[in-house]
Write an enzyme that holds these catalytic residues in place. Structure first.
Site, mmCIF file in Angstrom:
data_model
loop_
_atom_site.group_PDB
_atom_site.id
_atom_site.type_symbol
_atom_site.label_atom_id
_atom_site.label_comp_id
_atom_site.label_asym_id
_atom_site.label_seq_id
_atom_site.Cartn_x
_atom_site.Cartn_y
_atom_site.Cartn_z
ATOM 1 C CD GLN A 75 -2.794 1.456 2.295
ATOM 2 O OE1 GLN A 75 -2.330 1.891 3.333
ATOM 3 N NE2 GLN A 75 -4.076 1.146 2.157
ATOM 4 C CB CYS A 90 -4.712 7.956 6.443
ATOM 5 S SG CYS A 90 -3.940 8.335 8.031
ATOM 6 N N GLY A 107 -9.187 -5.196 9.396
ATOM 7 C CA GLY A 107 -8.227 -4.395 10.130
ATOM 8 C C GLY A 107 -8.169 -4.824 11.586
ATOM 9 N NE ARG A 108 -10.985 -0.547 14.400
ATOM 10 C CZ ARG A 108 -12.067 -0.036 14.982
ATOM 11 N NH1 ARG A 108 -12.009 0.384 16.242
ATOM 12 N NH2 ARG A 108 -13.194 0.035 14.318
#
Length: 384
Positions: free
Chosen positions: A83, A118, A243-244
């Protein structure tokens, strides 16, 4: 116990690349290093993306960035995914050329993702990350430069719903990305001002699926394999980005692989089994960074692995200061074995935050068609 469900989820097609199951590990700063990617890959299949790489740092051949971008032998064989963060089309294009033509990662990447999601204030206040798609001409130019430089390597885009409820960008971003040749787009179901608060809104993911012909990947609040299946059922998205949800639970990728294959299977490891995974993780970090640095880096993962387990505060404190593999093994041995705490299943993991207004450059919202890169938005170091 395993039972068969129907139907199985189709593999994800990204140009010449087939991702089966249609599961992608989201880049997370300080988390998705080679050790963590290796650990996740040992539990399941999919696409495992490295930490965010800054295009300026890559073009300038920053030593830390060149270390971060090295593919492992397994990744070189299975497919390495990168990325990139960048705000200048020329710099982004040059960075992609280095990856594809010069193979600075040690291998030609199988896939390049562009970060426009982001929400961190230090990024958005300079016009980068999730603030950038508002400048749709600049967004177009960055995607165009990356796709042209990538050749046959698929380029994807990751973004959020928008800056806030009054400045929504995802539909424009999806259409532009498609027109410029992106192979897919990932949408996180939150706006930038929400950061990681509240509950992800999956409805825009469904609307984006209807608006574009390229695959849409859903992201946000996928804590269990059941969540992934529900996200795909409700939105029609072609895959999920995790993700998390995998923090302290790399075996989630095994659950996802089973679910996407049409099987009902959930890993509920005992504490003794979790301890073995913890030690393996620390071993991988130590092999990569040296034992002291590897064990120090591992400390941040301890609370995630032990979430919900009954562990004495003295042992938790000691684990949070561990500095050797022998010390880690001894401390883990002191914890009595116990079944997996099912009460924590389906709950949030990792960072949370409260909503707050997005920091933006002066006049950023005035002209959506301004093609100029934001001044000072290039990051000097990779990882976020």
């Amino acid at each position: 116990m395993t039972s068969t469900l129907a139907p199985a989820v189709a593999p994800l097609r990204l140009g010449p690349l087939t991702v089966d199951p249609a599961v992608v590990l989201a880049p997370m700063a300080g988390i998705t290093n080679p050790a963590f990617r290796t650990l996740c890959r040992e539990f399941g299949a999919g696409l495992y993306v490295c930490e965010m790489i800054t295009t300026r740092a890559l073009v300038e051949r920053n030593e830390k960035t060149l270390r971060m971008i090295r593919a492992t032998p397994e990744e070189a064989a299975a497919g390495f995914s990168v990325q990139l963060y960048g705000v200048d089309p020329a710099t982004v294009g040059r960075a992609v050329e280095m990856l594809v033509d010069e193979e600075v990662a040690g291998t030609r990447p199988a896939h390049v993702d562009l970060n426009f999601g982001c929400p961190v204030p230090k990024v958005t206040r300079k016009g980068g990350g999730s603030a950038l798609p508002w400048r749709r001409v600049l967004f177009r130019d960055i995607v165009r430069a990356a796709v042209r430089a990538a050749g046959d390597v698929p380029v994807t885009v990751k973004t959020r719903i928008g800056i806030d409820a009054d400045h929504v960008t995802y539909l424009d971003a999806g259409r532009i990305a498609q027109d410029e040749g992106a192979a897919a787009i990932t949408l996180h179901g939150r706006t930038a001002d929400q950061l990681y608060s509240g509950t992800a809104d999956w409805a825009p993911i469904a609307r984006l699926v209807e608006a574009v012909d390229i695959p849409v990947l859903g992201n946000g609040d996928v804590w269990e394999s059941d969540d992934a299946l529900r996200l795909m059922s409700e939105t029609g998205c072609a895959g999920v980005v995790i993700g998390r949800g995998c923090l302290g639970r790399p075996w989630l990728f095994g659950d996802l692989a089973a679910a996407f294959a049409g099987e009902s299977r959930r890993a509920l490891p005992t504490l003794r089994e979790v301890a073995a995974v913890m030690y393996r993780h620390a071993q991988l970090l130590s092999a990569e960074q040296g034992e002291l640095h590897g064990c120090t880096d591992f400390r941040k993962h301890v609370a995630w692995y032990l979430k919900g387990f009954s562990v004495g505060s003295d042992v938790r404190r000691a684990l949070a200061m561990v500095s050797s593999l022998d010390e880690l093994a001894g401390l883990l041995e002191r914890i009595p074995d116990q079944p997996y705490p099912t009460a924590v299943l389906g709950g949030p993991r990792g960072r949370t935050s409260s909503p707050r207004p997005v920091a933006l450059p002066e006049g950023w919202l005035d002209d959506r068609d301004d093609p100029r890169p934001p001044a000072g938005a290039e990051l000097e170091t990779s990882g976020g």
